[in-house]
Scaffold this motif. Structure first.
Motif, PDB file in Angstrom:
ATOM      1  N   UNK A   1       0.804  -1.222   0.000  1.00 44.53           N
ATOM      2  CA  UNK A   1       0.000   0.000   0.000  1.00 44.53           C
ATOM      3  C   UNK A   1       0.836   1.270   0.000  1.00 44.53           C
ATOM      4  N   UNK A   2       2.093   1.166   0.424  1.00 45.89           N
ATOM      5  CA  UNK A   2       2.955   2.344   0.424  1.00 45.89           C
ATOM      6  C   UNK A   2       3.472   2.678  -0.968  1.00 45.89           C
ATOM      7  N   UNK A   3       3.267   1.788  -1.929  1.00 42.93           N
ATOM      8  CA  UNK A   3       3.711   2.022  -3.301  1.00 42.93           C
ATOM      9  C   UNK A   3       2.631   2.721  -4.121  1.00 42.93           C
ATOM     10  N   UNK A   4       3.043   3.648  -4.962  1.00 42.49           N
ATOM     11  CA  UNK A   4       2.156   4.198  -5.980  1.00 42.49           C
ATOM     12  C   UNK A   4       1.946   3.143  -7.069  1.00 42.49           C
ATOM     13  N   UNK A   5       1.035   3.413  -7.988  1.00 39.08           N
ATOM     14  CA  UNK A   5       0.826   2.473  -9.086  1.00 39.08           C
ATOM     15  C   UNK A   5       2.092   2.300  -9.927  1.00 39.08           C
ATOM     16  N   UNK A   6       2.797   3.365 -10.321  1.00 37.38           N
ATOM     17  CA  UNK A   6       4.036   3.145 -11.079  1.00 37.38           C
ATOM     18  C   UNK A   6       5.056   2.310 -10.312  1.00 37.38           C
ATOM     19  N   UNK A   7       5.150   2.511  -9.001  1.00 38.54           N
ATOM     20  CA  UNK A   7       6.092   1.721  -8.201  1.00 38.54           C
ATOM     21  C   UNK A   7       5.668   0.272  -8.142  1.00 38.54           C
ATOM     22  N   UNK A   8       4.371   0.019  -8.021  1.00 46.08           N
ATOM     23  CA  UNK A   8       3.883  -1.355  -7.986  1.00 46.08           C
ATOM     24  C   UNK A   8       4.124  -2.061  -9.312  1.00 46.08           C
ATOM     25  N   UNK A   9       3.898  -1.363 -10.403  1.00 39.79           N
ATOM     26  CA  UNK A   9       4.160  -1.936 -11.725  1.00 39.79           C
ATOM     27  C   UNK A   9       5.642  -2.282 -11.863  1.00 39.79           C
ATOM     28  N   UNK A  10       6.500  -1.343 -11.492  1.00 42.22           N
ATOM     29  CA  UNK A  10       7.943  -1.590 -11.570  1.00 42.22           C
ATOM     30  C   UNK A  10       8.343  -2.763 -10.666  1.00 42.22           C
ATOM     31  N   UNK A  11       7.750  -2.818  -9.468  1.00 44.01           N
ATOM     32  CA  UNK A  11       8.068  -3.902  -8.548  1.00 44.01           C
ATOM     33  C   UNK A  11       7.684  -5.256  -9.104  1.00 44.01           C
ATOM     34  N   UNK A  12       6.501  -5.345  -9.724  1.00 42.59           N
ATOM     35  CA  UNK A  12       6.059  -6.611 -10.316  1.00 42.59           C
ATOM     36  C   UNK A  12       6.992  -7.036 -11.443  1.00 42.59           C
ATOM     37  N   UNK A  13       7.399  -6.089 -12.275  1.00 41.51           N
ATOM     38  CA  UNK A  13       8.297  -6.423 -13.380  1.00 41.51           C
ATOM     39  C   UNK A  13       9.620  -6.956 -12.856  1.00 41.51           C
ATOM     40  N   UNK A  14      10.196  -6.287 -11.879  1.00 45.14           N
ATOM     41  CA  UNK A  14      11.492  -6.710 -11.339  1.00 45.14           C
ATOM     42  C   UNK A  14      11.389  -8.045 -10.620  1.00 45.14           C
ATOM     43  N   UNK A  15      10.247  -8.288  -9.962  1.00 49.82           N
ATOM     44  CA  UNK A  15      10.068  -9.548  -9.230  1.00 49.82           C
ATOM     45  C   UNK A  15       9.508 -10.655 -10.127  1.00 49.82           C
TER      46      UNK A  15
ATOM     47  N   UNK B   1       6.538 -10.961 -11.250  1.00 49.11           N
ATOM     48  CA  UNK B   1       5.158 -11.295 -10.903  1.00 49.11           C
ATOM     49  C   UNK B   1       4.293 -10.893 -12.096  1.00 49.11           C
ATOM     50  N   UNK B   2       3.579 -11.841 -12.726  1.00 49.32           N
ATOM     51  CA  UNK B   2       2.949 -11.554 -14.017  1.00 49.32           C
ATOM     52  C   UNK B   2       1.628 -10.808 -13.969  1.00 49.32           C
ATOM     53  N   UNK B   3       0.970 -10.798 -12.801  1.00 44.70           N
ATOM     54  CA  UNK B   3      -0.365 -10.197 -12.680  1.00 44.70           C
ATOM     55  C   UNK B   3      -0.350  -9.101 -11.623  1.00 44.70           C
ATOM     56  N   UNK B   4      -1.283  -8.150 -11.788  1.00 47.04           N
ATOM     57  CA  UNK B   4      -1.478  -7.119 -10.779  1.00 47.04           C
ATOM     58  C   UNK B   4      -2.979  -6.850 -10.646  1.00 47.04           C
ATOM     59  N   UNK B   5      -3.430  -6.636  -9.413  1.00 50.05           N
ATOM     60  CA  UNK B   5      -4.815  -6.245  -9.129  1.00 50.05           C
ATOM     61  C   UNK B   5      -4.791  -4.787  -8.691  1.00 50.05           C
ATOM     62  N   UNK B   6      -5.517  -3.954  -9.392  1.00 49.44           N
ATOM     63  CA  UNK B   6      -5.445  -2.512  -9.199  1.00 49.44           C
ATOM     64  C   UNK B   6      -6.546  -2.001  -8.285  1.00 49.44           C
ATOM     65  N   UNK B   7      -6.235  -0.915  -7.582  1.00 47.89           N
ATOM     66  CA  UNK B   7      -7.213  -0.233  -6.730  1.00 47.89           C
ATOM     67  C   UNK B   7      -7.525   1.131  -7.334  1.00 47.89           C
ATOM     68  N   UNK B   8      -8.782   1.513  -7.263  1.00 46.87           N
ATOM     69  CA  UNK B   8      -9.223   2.733  -7.930  1.00 46.87           C
ATOM     70  C   UNK B   8      -8.527   3.983  -7.396  1.00 46.87           C
ATOM     71  N   UNK B   9      -8.271   4.032  -6.093  1.00 45.27           N
ATOM     72  CA  UNK B   9      -7.620   5.227  -5.549  1.00 45.27           C
ATOM     73  C   UNK B   9      -6.195   5.370  -6.072  1.00 45.27           C
ATOM     74  N   UNK B  10      -5.518   4.246  -6.281  1.00 42.65           N
ATOM     75  CA  UNK B  10      -4.163   4.285  -6.829  1.00 42.65           C
ATOM     76  C   UNK B  10      -4.190   4.690  -8.305  1.00 42.65           C
ATOM     77  N   UNK B  11      -5.192   4.187  -9.021  1.00 41.68           N
ATOM     78  CA  UNK B  11      -5.357   4.560 -10.427  1.00 41.68           C
ATOM     79  C   UNK B  11      -5.641   6.056 -10.543  1.00 41.68           C
ATOM     80  N   UNK B  12      -6.483   6.572  -9.663  1.00 44.25           N
ATOM     81  CA  UNK B  12      -6.830   7.987  -9.691  1.00 44.25           C
ATOM     82  C   UNK B  12      -5.610   8.867  -9.446  1.00 44.25           C
ATOM     83  N   UNK B  13      -4.742   8.444  -8.525  1.00 39.40           N
ATOM     84  CA  UNK B  13      -3.536   9.218  -8.227  1.00 39.40           C
ATOM     85  C   UNK B  13      -2.661   9.379  -9.464  1.00 39.40           C
TER      86      UNK B  13
END
Length: 273
Positions: free
Chosen positions: A18-32, A34-46
């Motif tokens: 939760x401390x990650x923004x959407x761009x950080x979460x995307x980058x984290x998944x790529x580096x790790x 992890x092939x899938x991500x579940x998005x939250x609307x508040x993060x998308x809005x940011x």
């Protein structure tokens, strides 16, 4: 019981980091990896809807779901109409992001009449179905643990979620099975079997003993009492072979470095899920 041998189905639910923004979460998944991500609307809005969709697409990630729609009950007709309009926006966002499932956290009662609130939920879903179907989005009813009935959802059993979903076509409405919310239910396995062809998502975490907090008390898989593998196999026997989201509300986990959380998440997923 069969163990998972790879992370092809593993999805990071954004709330787990939760401390990650959407761009950080995307980058984290790529580096790790992890092939899938579940998005939250508040993060998308940011980040912005178009930018969020572009980032996910260019990273090569698949979107397992968007959280959340729902929250249908309200004190008056105007409030209920506003909730429907917000759900329509959520459907449009899901379609833009490539999420085929919009997770519904159905909402609490506006007063003490819980039966009427449940009727509002059913009516709200019925109103939303044609709009969602026209956008290629399926509505996933997620029953919550009964302790959330007063604050988050009056739909508290998989049986009730199945009852509502059964009124519609499987491509319109299904259910989301979150182990944190359903593990306790003595009718769990018959209801999972009943949901054959309608399971739209499977969420994992663990139930810690003693439970440290009602909202922020979920544990990493393997740290609690849930029969994770047995439930996963039951969901698969009911026809679900889609992504498995790790969804953890826990301040201590949120305060840790995200990359460390993802590394542990991958390890626990293979060992316990």
């Amino acid at each position: 019981m069969n163990s998972l041998t790879n992370i092809d189905r593993l999805s990071l639910n954004q709330i787990t980091t939760n401390n990650w923004s959407l761009p950080e979460a995307v980058e984290g998944c790529v580096k790790a990896e992890v092939p899938w991500i579940a998005l939250w609307r508040n993060k998308v809005e940011e980040t912005g809807l178009a930018q969020s969709a572009r980032l996910v697409r260019e990273a090569g990630l698949k979107v397992s779901s968007l959280c959340r729609g729902g929250m249908f009950p309200a004190a008056d007709a105007a409030g209920r109409a506003a909730r429907i309009e917000d759900n329509k926006r959520a459907v449009e966002e899901a379609a833009e992001l490539g999420a085929k499932t919009l997770v519904l956290v159905c909402g609490p009662s506006a007063d003490k009449d819980i039966a009427e609130a449940r009727k509002m939920v059913e009516d709200g879903i019925e109103q939303l179905v044609p709009f969602a179907e026209s956008h290629g989005v399926t509505l996933g009813i997620e029953p919550l643990h009964p302790m959330y009935a007063a604050e988050r959802s009056v739909i508290v059993t998989l049986a009730h979620a199945n009852d509502i979903a059964a009124r519609f076509k499987p491509e319109q409405v299904g259910v989301v099975v979150d182990v944190f919310h359903v593990w306790w239910d003595p009718d769990l396995y018959p209801q999972i079997a009943r949901a054959q062809g309608r399971i739209l998502g499977y969420h994992v975490s663990d139930w810690i003993v003693p439970t440290p907090d009602m909202l922020l008390g979920r544990g990493m898989m393997g740290d609690g009492v849930i029969e994770l593998r047995r439930i996963r196999e039951a969901v698969e026997q009911a026809g679900y072979d889609g992504p498995i989201e790790v969804e953890i509300f826990n301040q201590a986990i949120w305060d840790r470095p995200g990359y460390e959380v993802l590394a542990e998440m991958k390890d626990r997923y293979l060992k316990h899920v």
